[in-house]
Design a protein around this motif. Structure first.
Motif, PDB file in Angstrom:
ATOM      1  N   THR A  93     -37.923   2.723  20.273  1.00 38.12           N
ATOM      2  CA  THR A  93     -37.287   3.607  21.250  1.00 38.12           C
ATOM      3  C   THR A  93     -36.076   2.907  21.834  1.00 38.12           C
ATOM      4  N   VAL A  94     -34.925   3.575  21.758  1.00 38.98           N
ATOM      5  CA  VAL A  94     -33.686   3.008  22.290  1.00 38.98           C
ATOM      6  C   VAL A  94     -33.032   4.033  23.212  1.00 38.98           C
ATOM      7  N   GLN A  95     -32.148   3.544  24.084  1.00 40.92           N
ATOM      8  CA  GLN A  95     -31.367   4.435  24.935  1.00 40.92           C
ATOM      9  C   GLN A  95     -30.032   3.797  25.241  1.00 40.92           C
ATOM     10  N   PHE A  96     -29.057   4.628  25.586  1.00 40.44           N
ATOM     11  CA  PHE A  96     -27.726   4.156  25.954  1.00 40.44           C
ATOM     12  C   PHE A  96     -27.716   3.903  27.457  1.00 40.44           C
ATOM     13  N   ASP A  97     -27.410   2.666  27.866  1.00 38.03           N
ATOM     14  CA  ASP A  97     -27.469   2.318  29.291  1.00 38.03           C
ATOM     15  C   ASP A  97     -26.134   2.517  30.000  1.00 38.03           C
ATOM     16  N   GLY A  98     -25.198   3.205  29.346  1.00 38.81           N
ATOM     17  CA  GLY A  98     -23.868   3.411  29.906  1.00 38.81           C
ATOM     18  C   GLY A  98     -22.844   2.468  29.319  1.00 38.81           C
ATOM     19  N   ASN A  99     -23.333   1.422  28.643  1.00 34.87           N
ATOM     20  CA  ASN A  99     -22.438   0.441  28.039  1.00 34.87           C
ATOM     21  C   ASN A  99     -22.799   0.164  26.586  1.00 34.87           C
ATOM     22  N   THR A 100     -24.104   0.018  26.324  1.00 36.59           N
ATOM     23  CA  THR A 100     -24.563  -0.274  24.977  1.00 36.59           C
ATOM     24  C   THR A 100     -25.970   0.288  24.807  1.00 36.59           C
ATOM     25  N   TYR A 101     -26.457   0.243  23.580  1.00 29.17           N
ATOM     26  CA  TYR A 101     -27.822   0.699  23.318  1.00 29.17           C
ATOM     27  C   TYR A 101     -28.798  -0.455  23.497  1.00 29.17           C
ATOM     28  N   VAL A 102     -29.915  -0.160  24.143  1.00 30.09           N
ATOM     29  CA  VAL A 102     -30.929  -1.176  24.407  1.00 30.09           C
ATOM     30  C   VAL A 102     -32.286  -0.633  24.004  1.00 30.09           C
ATOM     31  N   ALA A 103     -33.199  -1.553  23.690  1.00 34.69           N
ATOM     32  CA  ALA A 103     -34.570  -1.156  23.374  1.00 34.69           C
ATOM     33  C   ALA A 103     -35.289  -0.796  24.661  1.00 34.69           C
ATOM     34  N   VAL A 104     -36.058   0.273  24.625  1.00 35.22           N
ATOM     35  CA  VAL A 104     -36.838   0.720  25.780  1.00 35.22           C
ATOM     36  C   VAL A 104     -38.297   0.435  25.468  1.00 35.22           C
ATOM     37  N   GLY A 105     -38.838  -0.544  26.175  1.00 32.44           N
ATOM     38  CA  GLY A 105     -40.232  -0.881  25.915  1.00 32.44           C
ATOM     39  C   GLY A 105     -40.437  -1.605  24.609  1.00 32.44           C
ATOM     40  N   GLY A 106     -39.390  -1.731  23.820  1.00 37.63           N
ATOM     41  CA  GLY A 106     -39.509  -2.465  22.574  1.00 37.63           C
ATOM     42  C   GLY A 106     -39.819  -1.586  21.376  1.00 37.63           C
ATOM     43  N   THR A 107     -40.373  -2.212  20.345  1.00 35.79           N
ATOM     44  CA  THR A 107     -40.678  -1.522  19.097  1.00 35.79           C
ATOM     45  C   THR A 107     -41.878  -0.596  19.279  1.00 35.79           C
ATOM     46  N   SER A 108     -41.748   0.620  18.754  1.00 42.13           N
ATOM     47  CA  SER A 108     -42.835   1.589  18.853  1.00 42.13           C
ATOM     48  C   SER A 108     -43.766   1.447  17.644  1.00 42.13           C
ATOM     49  N   TYR A 109     -45.057   1.547  17.933  1.00 38.09           N
ATOM     50  CA  TYR A 109     -46.039   1.470  16.842  1.00 38.09           C
ATOM     51  C   TYR A 109     -47.291   2.255  17.232  1.00 38.09           C
ATOM     52  N   GLU A 110     -47.830   3.008  16.274  1.00 42.23           N
ATOM     53  CA  GLU A 110     -49.061   3.760  16.498  1.00 42.23           C
ATOM     54  C   GLU A 110     -50.178   3.155  15.658  1.00 42.23           C
ATOM     55  N   ILE A 111     -51.296   2.854  16.306  1.00 42.41           N
ATOM     56  CA  ILE A 111     -52.435   2.263  15.599  1.00 42.41           C
ATOM     57  C   ILE A 111     -52.978   3.268  14.586  1.00 42.41           C
ATOM     58  N   SER A 112     -53.042   2.854  13.338  1.00 36.82           N
ATOM     59  CA  SER A 112     -53.443   3.740  12.242  1.00 36.82           C
ATOM     60  C   SER A 112     -54.939   3.612  11.959  1.00 36.82           C
ATOM     61  N   SER A 113     -55.453   4.462  11.082  1.00 38.62           N
ATOM     62  CA  SER A 113     -56.878   4.393  10.706  1.00 38.62           C
ATOM     63  C   SER A 113     -57.190   3.062  10.032  1.00 38.62           C
ATOM     64  N   GLU A 114     -56.213   2.529   9.265  1.00 37.10           N
ATOM     65  CA  GLU A 114     -56.415   1.226   8.634  1.00 37.10           C
ATOM     66  C   GLU A 114     -56.514   0.124   9.688  1.00 37.10           C
ATOM     67  N   ASP A 115     -55.719   0.287  10.786  1.00 39.11           N
ATOM     68  CA  ASP A 115     -55.765  -0.692  11.869  1.00 39.11           C
ATOM     69  C   ASP A 115     -57.136  -0.680  12.559  1.00 39.11           C
ATOM     70  N   TYR A 116     -57.677   0.516  12.759  1.00 43.07           N
ATOM     71  CA  TYR A 116     -59.004   0.589  13.389  1.00 43.07           C
ATOM     72  C   TYR A 116     -60.057  -0.089  12.497  1.00 43.07           C
ATOM     73  N   ASP A 117     -59.930   0.076  11.170  1.00 43.65           N
ATOM     74  CA  ASP A 117     -60.846  -0.612  10.253  1.00 43.65           C
ATOM     75  C   ASP A 117     -60.692  -2.128  10.379  1.00 43.65           C
ATOM     76  N   ALA A 118     -59.438  -2.586  10.463  1.00 44.17           N
ATOM     77  CA  ALA A 118     -59.195  -4.023  10.576  1.00 44.17           C
ATOM     78  C   ALA A 118     -59.738  -4.557  11.899  1.00 44.17           C
ATOM     79  N   ILE A 119     -59.617  -3.779  12.961  1.00 48.13           N
ATOM     80  CA  ILE A 119     -60.170  -4.174  14.267  1.00 48.13           C
ATOM     81  C   ILE A 119     -61.691  -4.296  14.167  1.00 48.13           C
ATOM     82  N   GLY A 120     -62.283  -3.349  13.441  1.00 44.95           N
ATOM     83  CA  GLY A 120     -63.737  -3.409  13.248  1.00 44.95           C
ATOM     84  C   GLY A 120     -64.174  -4.702  12.588  1.00 44.95           C
ATOM     85  N   ASP A 121     -63.416  -5.133  11.607  1.00 49.56           N
ATOM     86  CA  ASP A 121     -63.761  -6.383  10.916  1.00 49.56           C
ATOM     87  C   ASP A 121     -63.478  -7.601  11.797  1.00 49.56           C
ATOM     88  N   GLU A 122     -62.301  -7.603  12.469  1.00 48.77           N
ATOM     89  CA  GLU A 122     -61.881  -8.763  13.256  1.00 48.77           C
ATOM     90  C   GLU A 122     -62.813  -9.045  14.427  1.00 48.77           C
TER      91      GLU A 122
END
Length: 572
Positions: free
Chosen positions: A239-268
């Motif tokens: 997620t990015v936004q224009f702050d009036g001067n340049t583009y900046v990351a808002v909150g950083g990189t976006s990521y959604e936990i997938s079904s494979e991630d839930y399986d990996a969490i189960g193992d970990e």
């Protein structure tokens, strides 16, 4: 001859000795003439010839003030036998084009609809504000409103064309990464390669693509999905936004936990949290019910989040931010978004993540009891419906006639008296601009409300001339209430009332209320206002002031003042 001389001398003597008596005689003659002039009252409507005689290029006046100034000379020519006390009501046409009032919402204005924020959450808030700000609005009134509104995040996915643009724009700055992005339509995330794209570089690249696609809108957030290559093909989002001067990351990189991630969490976490881990892997969500054997506490969730982030982003460094989307179960499944920051392999919730707002300026029209944006003619209607060469009109009369027919087809179920505010594109000879027009449904057809309206003024014959009523009708603006508050700021007895009028832009007329304005105080306020806005008004000038009040509901009152002896007093 001698006799004639004496007679002549007699006349000369009479002339030399009778100056003052002759003046009296003239005055008497004038008074006699005045007494012989008719005292009448009548109505008169100006003709096209009248406007031409008064030097007008069109059969109307550009302002009421023009009518006040010019009409008296015409009346003198038309009614030379009318005397003192005569009254003529004059009807005339006035060019009154549709006007759009500009207003910028201040930080304190949001409180008018009980908002604790300095922005609107949606268009419903905007409509509520306009209702509160303009309680006496009439059909066909327009306001160009500038305000802050909660930004809705725009989802966008980079295309191959976007990567080409990035390659062109950033080729000189990042030769190898830019070339690779343009060639393969992805960002190389392998940190040991010359074509590597870091998070900061990607933010810069996304700014290039967003600016090309949407322009630079300060505060607007974009959740951008893009292709990557980290040994295998994949995707990321940020997620990015224009702050009036340049583009900046808002909150950083976006990521959604997938079904494979839930399986990996189960193992970990099978050993540390066997019940919760197995449940997450089985159902693809975190059970957050405190009474459940599979309960995930906040600390446990942060451990799981850290595991996912460090697994998916092995090159991530301390301080990197992430917007993580995950699912929870609390009697039903819900999706949660959390802002995180990486710290020594662990993650913490980013408390500095802020609400994103943007400044908007839009035109709103009041029709049929509601504020809304005017109906904008479809882009293709100009060429396909109206037979125009370009996507605009070039003649106002043609535009209004064709739009009226078009509205009949577009809104076949309109009711008698219904209003429609319309926005259309118009070429004025120099540029294409947006114009507005009001239409009303009458007798089965849409009719354009004309820009030339009928008006009238009353003129009275006083002291040998026709004189218009000099009353200035004035409706207080939002700025006027602040002017009153400032002008009377030294009056400590009115501190509560002044704070109220400055905040709400009206006078509290509820007897018993702490901010109540009685009649005497209202007079004081109006005197202070006129001293500020009309300091050079002439003796005898009249004002009819209309102002907003609150007496349990929003309405208005009026007060008539006249300047006498250098002071503003009530005009009886």
């Amino acid at each position: 001859m001698k006799k004639t001389f004496y007679v002549l001398m007699a006349f000369v003597g009479l002339a030399l000795t009778s100056c003052e008596p002759m003046e009296d005689i003239h005055d008497e003659i004038d008074n006699d003439l005045d007494s012989q002039l008719a005292v009448a009252e009548r109505d008169y409507v100006l003709t096209e010839d009248d406007y031409e005689e008064l030097g007008q290029n069109f059969p109307n006046f550009g302002s009421v003030e023009d009518a006040r100034t010019l009409i008296p000379s015409l009346l003198s020519d038309l009614y030379p036998t009318y005397g003192a006390g005569s009254i003529i009501n004059v009807g005339f046409d006035l060019f009154d084009p549709l006007r759009v009032q500009d207003y910028s919402v201040s930080s304190s204005d949001y409180g008018m609809i009980d908002l604790s924020t300095d922005y609107f959450s949606g268009m419903g808030d905007v409509a509520d504000f306009l209702d509160a700000k303009y309680p006496q609005a009439e059909d066909g009134e327009y306001v160009r409103l500038t305000y802050n509104i909660l930004a809705e995040e725009i989802a966008y996915e980079l295309s191959a064309d976007d990567f080409d643009v990035i390659g062109d724009e950033l080729g000189d700055v990042y030769p190898d990464p830019a070339s690779s992005a343009a060639q393969y339509s992805n960002f190389d995330r392998r940190s040991d390669r010359d074509a590597y794209w870091s998070n900061d570089m990607i933010v810069e690249a996304l700014g290039v693509a967003i600016s090309e696609e949407f322009g630079d809108i300060a505060g607007q957030q974009y959740n951008v999905t893009y292709a990557i290559y980290d040994g295998s093909s994949g995707t990321e989002s940020m997620t990015v936004q224009f702050d009036g001067n340049t583009y900046v990351a808002v909150g950083g990189t976006s990521y959604e936990i997938s079904s494979e991630d839930y399986d990996a969490i189960g193992d970990e976490f099978a050993t540390a949290y066997p019940g919760p881990a197995g449940n997450a892997a089985q159902f693809g969500s975190f059970d957050v019910r405190e009474t459940s054997d599979n309960y995930w506490s906040e600390d446990m969730l942060l451990e799981a989040f850290a595991f996912v982030i460090t697994s998916e982003f092995p090159a991530a460094q301390d301080g990197d931010q992430f917007v993580l989307t995950y699912r929870v179960y609390n009697g039903s499944v819900a999706t949660i978004v959390v802002n995180l920051v990486l710290d020594s392999g662990a993650v913490t919730i980013d408390e500095d993540a802020s609400v994103s707002t943007i400044e908007e300026t839009k035109v709103f029209a009041y029709t049929n009891g509601d504020w809304d944006e005017p109906y904008m003619l479809p882009e293709n209607s100009y060429t396909e419906e109206f037979g125009q060469r370009f996507s605009n009109f070039g003649d106002e009369d043609e535009a209004l006639a064709k739009i009226a027919i078009f509205l009949g087809r577009e809104f076949p179920y309109a009711e008698e008296g219904e209003y429609k505010a319309v926005a259309y594109r118009f070429y004025n000879g120099e540029a294409t601009v947006t114009e507005y027009a009001n239409f009303v449904f009458e007798g089965g057809d849409w009719m354009a409300i004309p820009s030339v309206i009928s008006d009238a003024l009353q003129f009275g014959y006083e002291d040998g001339m026709w004189v218009p009523d000099n009353t200035i009708n004035y409706t207080l603006t939002s700025a006027d209430y602040s002017i009153i508050a400032d002008a009377l700021s030294d009056n400590t007895e009115l501190s509560t009332q002044l704070a109220s009028v400055d905040r709400y832009g009206n006078f509290d007329r509820r007897p018993g209320a702490s901010a109540y304005w009685n009649d005497d105080n209202l007079l004081l306020a109006m005197q202070a206002l006129l001293n500020e806005i009309a300091p050079n008004a002439e003796e005898g000038q009249k004002y009819l002031l209309t102002f907003d009040i609150y007496n349990g509901s929003n309405t208005t009152e009026s007060l008539s003042l006249i300047k006498e002896g250098g002071m503003w007093v009530i005009n009886q």
